[in-house]
Design a protein around this motif. Structure first.
Motif, PDB file in Angstrom:
ATOM      1  N   ALA A   1      13.575   9.496   3.755  1.00  0.00           N
ATOM      2  CA  ALA A   1      13.928   8.128   3.412  1.00  0.00           C
ATOM      3  C   ALA A   1      12.990   7.145   4.097  1.00  0.00           C
ATOM      4  O   ALA A   1      12.668   6.081   3.546  1.00  0.00           O
ATOM      5  N   GLU A   2      12.533   7.489   5.293  1.00  0.00           N
ATOM      6  CA  GLU A   2      11.607   6.608   6.009  1.00  0.00           C
ATOM      7  C   GLU A   2      10.296   6.459   5.249  1.00  0.00           C
ATOM      8  O   GLU A   2       9.747   5.353   5.145  1.00  0.00           O
ATOM      9  N   ASP A   3       9.780   7.568   4.719  1.00  0.00           N
ATOM     10  CA  ASP A   3       8.549   7.492   3.931  1.00  0.00           C
ATOM     11  C   ASP A   3       8.744   6.612   2.700  1.00  0.00           C
ATOM     12  O   ASP A   3       7.862   5.820   2.336  1.00  0.00           O
ATOM     13  N   LEU A   4       9.896   6.765   2.051  1.00  0.00           N
ATOM     14  CA  LEU A   4      10.189   5.933   0.886  1.00  0.00           C
ATOM     15  C   LEU A   4      10.273   4.467   1.276  1.00  0.00           C
ATOM     16  O   LEU A   4       9.726   3.600   0.592  1.00  0.00           O
ATOM     17  N   ALA A   5      10.964   4.173   2.378  1.00  0.00           N
ATOM     18  CA  ALA A   5      11.131   2.789   2.824  1.00  0.00           C
ATOM     19  C   ALA A   5       9.796   2.140   3.191  1.00  0.00           C
ATOM     20  O   ALA A   5       9.621   0.927   3.038  1.00  0.00           O
ATOM     21  N   ASN A   6       8.841   2.955   3.659  1.00  0.00           N
ATOM     22  CA  ASN A   6       7.545   2.429   4.075  1.00  0.00           C
ATOM     23  C   ASN A   6       6.491   2.510   2.975  1.00  0.00           C
ATOM     24  O   ASN A   6       5.302   2.304   3.244  1.00  0.00           O
ATOM     25  N   ALA A   7       6.926   2.788   1.752  1.00  0.00           N
ATOM     26  CA  ALA A   7       5.979   3.042   0.661  1.00  0.00           C
ATOM     27  C   ALA A   7       4.994   1.898   0.459  1.00  0.00           C
ATOM     28  O   ALA A   7       3.820   2.122   0.152  1.00  0.00           O
ATOM     29  N   ALA A   8       5.450   0.660   0.641  1.00  0.00           N
ATOM     30  CA  ALA A   8       4.586  -0.490   0.381  1.00  0.00           C
ATOM     31  C   ALA A   8       3.395  -0.555   1.328  1.00  0.00           C
ATOM     32  O   ALA A   8       2.367  -1.153   0.990  1.00  0.00           O
ATOM     33  N   THR A   9       3.522   0.068   2.498  1.00  0.00           N
ATOM     34  CA  THR A   9       2.427   0.024   3.470  1.00  0.00           C
ATOM     35  C   THR A   9       1.694   1.358   3.590  1.00  0.00           C
ATOM     36  O   THR A   9       0.805   1.499   4.433  1.00  0.00           O
ATOM     37  N   ASN A  10       2.056   2.320   2.751  1.00  0.00           N
ATOM     38  CA  ASN A  10       1.441   3.643   2.837  1.00  0.00           C
ATOM     39  C   ASN A  10       0.027   3.684   2.289  1.00  0.00           C
ATOM     40  O   ASN A  10      -0.769   4.533   2.683  1.00  0.00           O
ATOM     41  N   TRP A  11      -0.288   2.794   1.351  1.00  0.00           N
ATOM     42  CA  TRP A  11      -1.581   2.846   0.676  1.00  0.00           C
ATOM     43  C   TRP A  11      -2.568   1.867   1.300  1.00  0.00           C
ATOM     44  O   TRP A  11      -2.196   0.764   1.698  1.00  0.00           O
ATOM     45  N   ASP A  12      -3.834   2.276   1.372  1.00  0.00           N
ATOM     46  CA  ASP A  12      -4.899   1.439   1.931  1.00  0.00           C
ATOM     47  C   ASP A  12      -6.093   1.489   0.978  1.00  0.00           C
ATOM     48  O   ASP A  12      -7.094   2.159   1.246  1.00  0.00           O
ATOM     49  N   PRO A  13      -5.973   0.809  -0.168  1.00  0.00           N
ATOM     50  CA  PRO A  13      -6.982   0.970  -1.227  1.00  0.00           C
ATOM     51  C   PRO A  13      -8.388   0.556  -0.845  1.00  0.00           C
ATOM     52  O   PRO A  13      -9.361   1.211  -1.233  1.00  0.00           O
TER      53      PRO A  13
END
Length: 243
Positions: free
Chosen positions: A87-99
């Motif tokens: 759930a933590e990974d899902l909650a942090n999804a918006a900051t997971n990507w660094d395009p």
């Protein structure tokens, strides 16, 4: 751990999630016909690499882009599926990507929102149970079945016990199956659960849909739990998956 992540891809539903995948998001987009080729090209050529970097960093398990086969009730043409172990990974999804660090160019130059009609619509889900034959042939498709049962707990419990046992004995032509619980958004007018049935081909999926309505197992209380049946059934085909 490496083996489980590879197994996960085989089980993808399109979602056919593996046991170590607990959460997923579905992002629906409506892309006008004249923009669909460019949309798919940008997503598969560039954004898939950004997703792969997040996966390699352990921030999510997989990313996929699927396309609806034929029309759908609310008009979306494509959907992204992002899968997470926690759930933590899902909650942090918006900051997971660094395009920008992955691609070396400004992400604004690869904006596909402007190619859509109305932007993106997000939903978050949790996997309740799933099984798979381990097959994922080219050309396979998945039927997404949505429902709003009167008895949500009963619906999920019967799928975990009665239906899973039945499919473990006879998949009925499926190559994967599973159940997801919607986490958000919820309302009186929206589905609360989905199941998925993956088939080797579109013809197999259409044949299965044509035979819908057979005799329920004697032990089933599904007509009590979900008297109104599916709120929608949609066929989706893979555009691209990375894991």
């Amino acid at each position: 751990h490496y083996f489980m992540k590879k197994l996960f891809t085989i089980l993808l539903l399109t979602i056919g999630f593996s046991l170590n995948a607990q959460y997923y998001s579905i992002t629906y987009v409506n892309v006008p016909p004249e923009n669909q080729a460019e949309f798919a090209s940008i997503e598969t050529t560039y954004w898939s690499k950004v997703a792969q970097a997040a996966i390699d960093a352990g921030k999510q398990s997989a990313w996929g882009l699927v396309a609806a086969v034929g029309g759908v009730p609310n008009g979306w043409t494509h959907a992204f599926v992002n899968v997470y172990e926690t759930a933590e990974d899902l909650a942090n999804a918006a900051t997971n990507w660094d395009p920008e660090s992955v691609l070396g160019i400004e992400s604004s130059l690869l904006n596909t929102v402007e190619l859509t009609d109305g932007g993106f619509n997000f939903q978050n889900w949790a996997v309740q149970t799933s099984i798979s034959t381990g097959e994922r042939p080219a050309g396979s498709v998945t039927v997404w079945n949505f429902a709003r049962p009167d008895n949500l707990a009963g619906f999920i419990d019967e799928n975990k016990t009665l239906w899973k046992r039945q499919f473990e004995s006879d998949m009925g032509g499926r190559i994967s199956w599973g159940v997801g619980l919607k986490l958000n958004n919820r309302s009186q007018n929206l589905s609360t659960v989905m199941t998925w049935d993956r088939y080797p081909s579109l013809a197999d999926a259409l044949e299965a849909l044509n035979s819908y309505g057979g005799q329920l197992p004697r032990q089933s209380k599904m007509l009590e739990y979900d008297p109104d049946g599916w709120t929608a059934q949609v066929i989706v085909a893979d555009v691209m998956w990375v894991d």
